[in-house]
Design a protein around this motif. Structure first.
Motif, short mmCIF file in Angstrom:
data_model
loop_
_atom_site.label_atom_id
_atom_site.label_comp_id
_atom_site.label_asym_id
_atom_site.label_seq_id
_atom_site.Cartn_x
_atom_site.Cartn_y
_atom_site.Cartn_z
N ASN A 43 0.82 -1.22 0.00
CA ASN A 43 0.00 0.00 0.00
C ASN A 43 0.85 1.25 0.00
O ASN A 43 0.47 2.27 -0.57
CB ASN A 43 -0.94 0.01 1.21
CG ASN A 43 -2.04 -1.03 1.07
OD1 ASN A 43 -2.35 -1.46 -0.04
ND2 ASN A 43 -2.61 -1.48 2.18
N ARG A 134 -12.03 -2.27 3.65
CA ARG A 134 -10.98 -1.53 2.93
C ARG A 134 -10.45 -0.38 3.77
O ARG A 134 -9.32 0.05 3.61
CB ARG A 134 -11.55 -0.91 1.64
CG ARG A 134 -11.76 -1.90 0.53
CD ARG A 134 -12.34 -1.14 -0.68
NE ARG A 134 -12.70 -2.06 -1.74
CZ ARG A 134 -11.85 -2.50 -2.66
NH1 ARG A 134 -10.60 -2.11 -2.64
NH2 ARG A 134 -12.27 -3.32 -3.59
N SER A 161 -14.35 -5.98 1.08
CA SER A 161 -13.91 -6.60 -0.18
C SER A 161 -13.13 -7.87 0.13
O SER A 161 -12.78 -8.13 1.27
CB SER A 161 -13.04 -5.63 -0.97
OG SER A 161 -11.82 -5.43 -0.29
#
Ligand code: AMP
Length: 216
Positions: A43, A134, A161
Motif C-alpha cells: 500500500n 478496505r 472486499s
C-alpha cells in the motif's frame, strides 16, 4: 529478561490472524504478522512492497531474504524485553533456522509453537467467505461473521472486499504451498519439544481459551 516469542503456525485459513488479534488484546505480546507487514509495504509503494506483490498475487511465498529483512527490522523496534507473537512467520525451514540463529545471538527465547489444526474443507470455507474492510481492516465472513449490512463494515461503515489472494485459484495454490514449504516446520519444532497442536476448527473463543490456558 530477554526477548521471548511464540509462533502461530498453520495453513491459510487456520485462524492465525484471528487468534493473534484475540491474544494480543489479552496479553503484552506484540503481534508480528509478516503478511500484514507486506500488505502495508504494498500500500505504501515501497521497494519491498513492489517485490512482494508479484509473489503474493500468485499465492507464492515471498523470498526468504525479503522476509528476514523485515522481521529483523521489526525486532529492533521492540526493545530488549519484548514479547513477540509471530503470525505467518516462519514459513520455510530456512526462515526457521535463521530465526533460531538470530535468537541465539540475541539470547532470545522461543517458548511455544502453536500449530492451529484445521481440515482443508474448513480452510477453503473460511478463506472463500472472508471479507475485509478496505478502510479499517476489520475481518468478516459472509456466513460465520456476517456484517449487519451486506458489504458494509460494522465498525466504520467502510466497504468490504475480498483480499486479492482469496480468489479460489489462489487459495488452492496457497494451500499447496503450505503443504510443500511450511508443513515441514511441524516436525522441526516437534523434535525440539516446542510444538503444541491446537484444534482450531471450532468457535473462535474456544480456541483462544485453549491457547491462553497453555500460555499460563
Ligand atoms: P498471510 O497474510 O499470512 O496469509 O500472508 C499472505 C501472503 O504473504 C502469503 O501468501 C505470502 O505470499 C506472503 N507471506 C507472508 N508471510 C510470509 C513468510 N513468512 N514467508 C514468505 N511469504 C510470506
Amino acid at each position: 529478561m530477554s526477548i521471548q516469542a511464540i509462533v502461530l503456525l498453520g495453513a491459510p485459513g487456520a485462524g492465525k490472524g484471528t487468534m493473534a488479534e484475540a491474544i494480543r488484546g489479552a496479553t503484552a505480546f506484540i503481534h508480528v504478522s509478516t503478511g500484514d507487514m507486506l500488505r502495508e509495504a504494498i500500500n505504501a509503494g515501497t521497494p519491498v512492497g513492489r517485490e512482494a506483490e508479484v509473489f503474493m498475487r500468485q499465492g507464492a511465498l515471498v523470498p526468504d531474504e525479503v522476509i528476514l529483512k523485515i522481521v529483523m527490522a521489526r525486532l529492533e523496534q521492540g526493545g530488549p524485553d519484548a514479547l513477540y507473537m509471530f503470525d505467518g512467520f516462519p514459513r520455510t525451514l530456512e526462515q526457521a533456522r535463521l530465526m533460531d540463529a538470530e535468537f541465539t545471538r540475541r539470547g532470545a527465547k522461543l517458548s511455544h509453537v502453536f500449530l492451529l489444526d484445521v481440515s482443508r474443507a474448513v480452510s477453503l470455507e473460511r478463506l472463500g467467505g472472508r471479507r475485509i474492510c478496505r478502510r479499517c481492516g476489520a475481518n468478516f465472513h459472509v456466513r460465520n461473521i456476517p456484517p449487519k449490512k451486506a458489504g458494509i463494515c460494522d465498525n466504520c461503515g467502510g466497504e468490504l472486499s475480498q483480499r486479492p489472494d482469496d480468489s479460489r485459484a489462489t487459495i488452492l495454490k496457497r494451500l499447496e504451498v503450505f503443504q510443500q514449504q511450511t508443513a515441514g516446520l511441524v516436525a522441526y519444532y516437534e523434535k525440539r519439544g516446542l510444538l503444541q497442536r491446537v484444534d482450531s476448527s471450532g468457535p473462535r473463543d474456544e480456541t483462544v481459551a485453549d491457547i491462553m490456558k497453555r500460555l499460563q
